[in-house]
Design a protein around this motif. Structure first.
Motif, PDB file in Angstrom:
ATOM      1  N   SER A 144     -41.541 -17.677 -19.773  1.00  0.00           N
ATOM      2  CA  SER A 144     -41.703 -18.033 -18.371  1.00  0.00           C
ATOM      3  C   SER A 144     -41.425 -16.841 -17.466  1.00  0.00           C
ATOM      4  O   SER A 144     -42.217 -16.517 -16.580  1.00  0.00           O
ATOM      5  CB  SER A 144     -40.772 -19.195 -18.012  1.00  0.00           C
ATOM      6  OG  SER A 144     -40.931 -19.567 -16.669  1.00  0.00           O
ATOM      7  N   THR A 145     -40.292 -16.183 -17.668  1.00  0.00           N
ATOM      8  CA  THR A 145     -39.946 -14.990 -16.891  1.00  0.00           C
ATOM      9  C   THR A 145     -39.266 -13.967 -17.795  1.00  0.00           C
ATOM     10  O   THR A 145     -38.666 -14.315 -18.818  1.00  0.00           O
ATOM     11  CB  THR A 145     -38.984 -15.318 -15.727  1.00  0.00           C
ATOM     12  OG1 THR A 145     -37.799 -15.942 -16.251  1.00  0.00           O
ATOM     13  CG2 THR A 145     -39.636 -16.253 -14.723  1.00  0.00           C
ATOM     14  N   VAL A 146     -39.387 -12.717 -17.403  1.00  0.00           N
ATOM     15  CA  VAL A 146     -38.707 -11.615 -18.092  1.00  0.00           C
ATOM     16  C   VAL A 146     -37.807 -10.929 -17.080  1.00  0.00           C
ATOM     17  O   VAL A 146     -38.263 -10.517 -16.006  1.00  0.00           O
ATOM     18  CB  VAL A 146     -39.707 -10.601 -18.679  1.00  0.00           C
ATOM     19  CG1 VAL A 146     -38.954  -9.459 -19.368  1.00  0.00           C
ATOM     20  CG2 VAL A 146     -40.658 -11.283 -19.647  1.00  0.00           C
ATOM     21  N   ALA A 152     -35.995  -7.331 -23.278  1.00  0.00           N
ATOM     22  CA  ALA A 152     -37.354  -7.851 -23.447  1.00  0.00           C
ATOM     23  C   ALA A 152     -38.367  -7.208 -22.503  1.00  0.00           C
ATOM     24  O   ALA A 152     -39.580  -7.338 -22.720  1.00  0.00           O
ATOM     25  CB  ALA A 152     -37.354  -9.362 -23.227  1.00  0.00           C
ATOM     26  N   GLU A 153     -37.899  -6.512 -21.466  1.00  0.00           N
ATOM     27  CA  GLU A 153     -38.830  -5.927 -20.502  1.00  0.00           C
ATOM     28  C   GLU A 153     -39.752  -4.935 -21.193  1.00  0.00           C
ATOM     29  O   GLU A 153     -39.323  -4.029 -21.904  1.00  0.00           O
ATOM     30  CB  GLU A 153     -38.076  -5.226 -19.369  1.00  0.00           C
ATOM     31  CG  GLU A 153     -39.016  -4.724 -18.268  1.00  0.00           C
ATOM     32  CD  GLU A 153     -38.288  -4.066 -17.108  1.00  0.00           C
ATOM     33  OE1 GLU A 153     -38.868  -4.000 -16.009  1.00  0.00           O
ATOM     34  OE2 GLU A 153     -37.142  -3.623 -17.309  1.00  0.00           O
ATOM     35  N   GLY A 154     -41.053  -5.133 -20.992  1.00  0.00           N
ATOM     36  CA  GLY A 154     -42.039  -4.263 -21.615  1.00  0.00           C
ATOM     37  C   GLY A 154     -42.397  -4.671 -23.026  1.00  0.00           C
ATOM     38  O   GLY A 154     -43.387  -4.178 -23.583  1.00  0.00           O
ATOM     39  N   ARG A 155     -41.617  -5.552 -23.609  1.00  0.00           N
ATOM     40  CA  ARG A 155     -41.869  -6.025 -24.969  1.00  0.00           C
ATOM     41  C   ARG A 155     -42.510  -7.416 -24.965  1.00  0.00           C
ATOM     42  O   ARG A 155     -43.434  -7.683 -25.712  1.00  0.00           O
ATOM     43  CB  ARG A 155     -40.553  -6.078 -25.761  1.00  0.00           C
ATOM     44  CG  ARG A 155     -39.742  -4.786 -25.747  1.00  0.00           C
ATOM     45  CD  ARG A 155     -40.355  -3.740 -26.642  1.00  0.00           C
ATOM     46  NE  ARG A 155     -40.246  -4.130 -28.049  1.00  0.00           N
ATOM     47  CZ  ARG A 155     -41.025  -3.641 -29.032  1.00  0.00           C
ATOM     48  NH1 ARG A 155     -41.985  -2.781 -28.743  1.00  0.00           N
ATOM     49  NH2 ARG A 155     -40.853  -4.029 -30.276  1.00  0.00           N
ATOM     50  N   LEU A 156     -41.982  -8.274 -24.115  1.00  0.00           N
ATOM     51  CA  LEU A 156     -42.561  -9.596 -23.911  1.00  0.00           C
ATOM     52  C   LEU A 156     -43.031  -9.701 -22.465  1.00  0.00           C
ATOM     53  O   LEU A 156     -42.520  -8.999 -21.585  1.00  0.00           O
ATOM     54  CB  LEU A 156     -41.531 -10.692 -24.208  1.00  0.00           C
ATOM     55  CG  LEU A 156     -41.005 -10.779 -25.637  1.00  0.00           C
ATOM     56  CD1 LEU A 156     -39.933 -11.856 -25.749  1.00  0.00           C
ATOM     57  CD2 LEU A 156     -42.135 -11.046 -26.626  1.00  0.00           C
ATOM     58  N   HIS A 157     -43.993 -10.598 -22.232  1.00  0.00           N
ATOM     59  CA  HIS A 157     -44.559 -10.727 -20.895  1.00  0.00           C
ATOM     60  C   HIS A 157     -44.712 -12.202 -20.534  1.00  0.00           C
ATOM     61  O   HIS A 157     -44.912 -13.048 -21.420  1.00  0.00           O
ATOM     62  CB  HIS A 157     -45.918 -10.029 -20.813  1.00  0.00           C
ATOM     63  CG  HIS A 157     -45.873  -8.579 -21.177  1.00  0.00           C
ATOM     64  ND1 HIS A 157     -45.987  -8.153 -22.498  1.00  0.00           N
ATOM     65  CD2 HIS A 157     -45.695  -7.476 -20.422  1.00  0.00           C
ATOM     66  CE1 HIS A 157     -45.903  -6.830 -22.530  1.00  0.00           C
ATOM     67  NE2 HIS A 157     -45.724  -6.397 -21.288  1.00  0.00           N
ATOM     68  N   ALA A 158     -44.614 -12.500 -19.248  1.00  0.00           N
ATOM     69  CA  ALA A 158     -44.784 -13.880 -18.788  1.00  0.00           C
ATOM     70  C   ALA A 158     -46.138 -14.406 -19.252  1.00  0.00           C
ATOM     71  O   ALA A 158     -47.157 -13.743 -19.079  1.00  0.00           O
ATOM     72  CB  ALA A 158     -44.675 -13.950 -17.270  1.00  0.00           C
ATOM     73  N   ILE A 231     -28.435 -12.041 -26.079  1.00  0.00           N
ATOM     74  CA  ILE A 231     -29.575 -12.414 -25.241  1.00  0.00           C
ATOM     75  C   ILE A 231     -30.643 -11.330 -25.324  1.00  0.00           C
ATOM     76  O   ILE A 231     -30.361 -10.182 -25.708  1.00  0.00           O
ATOM     77  CB  ILE A 231     -29.169 -12.624 -23.768  1.00  0.00           C
ATOM     78  CG1 ILE A 231     -28.627 -11.317 -23.168  1.00  0.00           C
ATOM     79  CG2 ILE A 231     -28.145 -13.739 -23.629  1.00  0.00           C
ATOM     80  CD1 ILE A 231     -28.440 -11.377 -21.656  1.00  0.00           C
ATOM     81  N   VAL A 232     -31.864 -11.697 -24.936  1.00  0.00           N
ATOM     82  CA  VAL A 232     -32.943 -10.711 -24.852  1.00  0.00           C
ATOM     83  C   VAL A 232     -33.460 -10.569 -23.422  1.00  0.00           C
ATOM     84  O   VAL A 232     -34.199  -9.639 -23.128  1.00  0.00           O
ATOM     85  CB  VAL A 232     -34.107 -11.064 -25.802  1.00  0.00           C
ATOM     86  CG1 VAL A 232     -33.647 -10.998 -27.251  1.00  0.00           C
ATOM     87  CG2 VAL A 232     -34.709 -12.427 -25.471  1.00  0.00           C
ATOM     88  N   GLY A 233     -33.102 -11.527 -22.556  1.00  0.00           N
ATOM     89  CA  GLY A 233     -33.472 -11.407 -21.144  1.00  0.00           C
ATOM     90  C   GLY A 233     -34.767 -12.096 -20.774  1.00  0.00           C
ATOM     91  O   GLY A 233     -35.544 -11.573 -19.956  1.00  0.00           O
ATOM     92  N   ILE A 234     -35.007 -13.273 -21.348  1.00  0.00           N
ATOM     93  CA  ILE A 234     -36.174 -14.057 -20.945  1.00  0.00           C
ATOM     94  C   ILE A 234     -35.746 -15.494 -20.674  1.00  0.00           C
ATOM     95  O   ILE A 234     -34.675 -15.930 -21.104  1.00  0.00           O
ATOM     96  CB  ILE A 234     -37.288 -14.078 -22.012  1.00  0.00           C
ATOM     97  CG1 ILE A 234     -36.817 -14.847 -23.262  1.00  0.00           C
ATOM     98  CG2 ILE A 234     -37.755 -12.678 -22.354  1.00  0.00           C
ATOM     99  CD1 ILE A 234     -37.926 -15.190 -24.238  1.00  0.00           C
ATOM    100  N   SER A 235     -36.596 -16.224 -19.961  1.00  0.00           N
ATOM    101  CA  SER A 235     -36.453 -17.674 -19.894  1.00  0.00           C
ATOM    102  C   SER A 235     -37.728 -18.264 -20.477  1.00  0.00           C
ATOM    103  O   SER A 235     -38.819 -17.729 -20.276  1.00  0.00           O
ATOM    104  CB  SER A 235     -36.242 -18.158 -18.462  1.00  0.00           C
ATOM    105  OG  SER A 235     -37.336 -17.816 -17.644  1.00  0.00           O
ATOM    106  N   ALA A 236     -37.566 -19.331 -21.238  1.00  0.00           N
ATOM    107  CA  ALA A 236     -38.712 -19.968 -21.881  1.00  0.00           C
ATOM    108  C   ALA A 236     -39.122 -21.216 -21.109  1.00  0.00           C
ATOM    109  O   ALA A 236     -38.282 -21.907 -20.529  1.00  0.00           O
ATOM    110  CB  ALA A 236     -38.369 -20.316 -23.329  1.00  0.00           C
ATOM    111  N   GLY A 237     -40.403 -21.505 -21.114  1.00  0.00           N
ATOM    112  CA  GLY A 237     -40.914 -22.697 -20.452  1.00  0.00           C
ATOM    113  C   GLY A 237     -42.011 -23.331 -21.280  1.00  0.00           C
ATOM    114  O   GLY A 237     -42.197 -22.991 -22.454  1.00  0.00           O
TER     115      GLY A 237
END
Length: 364
Positions: A144-146, A152-158, A231-237
């Motif tokens: 949902s958000t990074v 996680a920034e740059g590794r995962l994306h919304a 933590i990795v720094g994301i929220s899941a939705g």
């Protein structure tokens, strides 16, 4: 100067002084008042509120109105006179400023948060309505958000679809945190994802996205006091694919409280016959994907706004019933609901004239 005249002059000057002081003295309060109410079955600003294509729809009548509350802006400084007037007025409510804008939240931050909640409420309303009609909806867990400057920034994306964490399939957003926190800070965690661009392309082409990739992220310690979590720094939705298009066109409205009324409007348009029987029904309440109705703020103002527009019945979240029943506007019947199924059954009773069977709200 006669004593009586002097006394009246002194009293007048004292009153003027008090009024001036009241205007100049600012107090940490904000005001809530009834806002606009819109029929989800009708039009707003010249276009239908609910627009459905790709599936048969049916004529509707009556009203299923969503309700709103007006609030003073975050930077508005209320004076003492306004606060006293608001406390005495029937159609407004004065509350501590921090109730509406906690932790020094700015007007811009509040508007953004309300817009995000409104968007999410629309999605949940669609899901809840279609589930109530046993129409399949595909769902999956997404990023949902990074958080900025997180691992996680740059590794995962919304918008990335999270298929698994460390090889364990993910079925609910809460699964992600549970799997990540099994690690210690500094350990690696492997996300199996469908990139957001691939998912978007698959949806556009009406196909199943199959191209997955593994992304390894090194966890860090949380900022919580006490024991530190990984933590990795994301929220899941959750995201959804609908079998046909449902658009909700309503600008300048925020927050999640219209979810129930949107869901009922969608349900009505997708089923033959009139859900309201031509009656004027208004209401409020958040709704989740499973059709559960949650409480909202400012219910007293919403009942006033609904009745002022002509509502006869007001669908009220069970957790708001006690507050709403303390000062119910004359001519308005409060109907307690916990789920969309409760609301549909209540509307069947209203349509059939079985109003004695309606679950009512009682003041405590």
């Amino acid at each position: 100067m006669p004593r009586r005249t002097a006394t009246m002059l002194a009293s007048t000057l004292m009153l003027i002084a008090l009024l001036c002081a009241g205007v100049l003295i600012h107090v940490p309060y904000s005001e809530m008042s009834p806002g606009p109410t819109v029929n989800t079955l009708g039009e707003h600003d010249g276009e239908p509120v609910l627009q459905i294509s790709g599936h048969r729809t049916y004529p509707t009548d009556g009203h299923l109105n969503m309700t709103t509350v007006r609030v003073t802006s975050a930077d508005y400084r209320m004076n003492l006179v306004e606060a006293v007037y608001g406390w005495l007025a029937h159609d407004s409510k004065v509350v501590p400023h921090d109730t509406l804008y906690p932790d020094g939240k700015t007007e811009e931050q509040s508007t953004q948060e309300n817009a995000e909640e409104f968007s999410q409420s629309q999605e949940s309303a669609k899901v809840a309505a279609l589930k109530e009609l046993n129409i399949p909806v595909q769902s999956w867990v997404i990023v949902s958000t990074v958080i900025k400057d997180s691992p996680a920034e740059g590794r995962l994306h919304a918008g990335d679809v999270i298929k698994a964490v460390d090889g364990t399939a993910v079925k609910q957003p809460t699964d992600v945190a549970k799997l990540v926190t099994k690690h210690k800070p500094g350990q690696d965690v492997v996300f199996t994802i469908v990139p957001a661009k691939e998912q978007a392309a698959a949806e556009k082409e009406h196909r199943q996205a199959t191209a997955t990739k593994d992304v390894t992220i090194t966890t860090k310690a949380s900022d919580d006091s006490g024991s530190k979590r990984a933590i990795v720094g994301i929220s899941a939705g959750t995201d959804h694919t609908f079998p046909f298009t449902v658009d909700i066109k309503l600008a300048d409205v925020g927050g999640p409280s219209a979810g129930l009324m949107f869901a009922l409007g969608i349900y009505d348009k997708l089923t033959p016959g009139s859900l309201t029987g031509g009656k004027f029904v208004a209401g409020t309440g958040t709704i989740d994907d499973d059709g559960k109705v949650g409480p909202i703020g400012g219910v007293e103002m919403k009942t006033v706004g609904a009745r002022n527009k002509g509502a006869q019945y007001f669908l009220t979240p069970a957790d708001n019933c006690a507050s709403a029943a303390k000062d119910t506007p004359d001519g308005l019947t409060l109907v307690k609901v916990r789920t969309i199924d409760d609301a549909v059954k209540a509307l069947e009773d209203i349509r059939s004239g079985r109003t004695d069977d309606l679950p009512s709200c009682a003041a405590q």
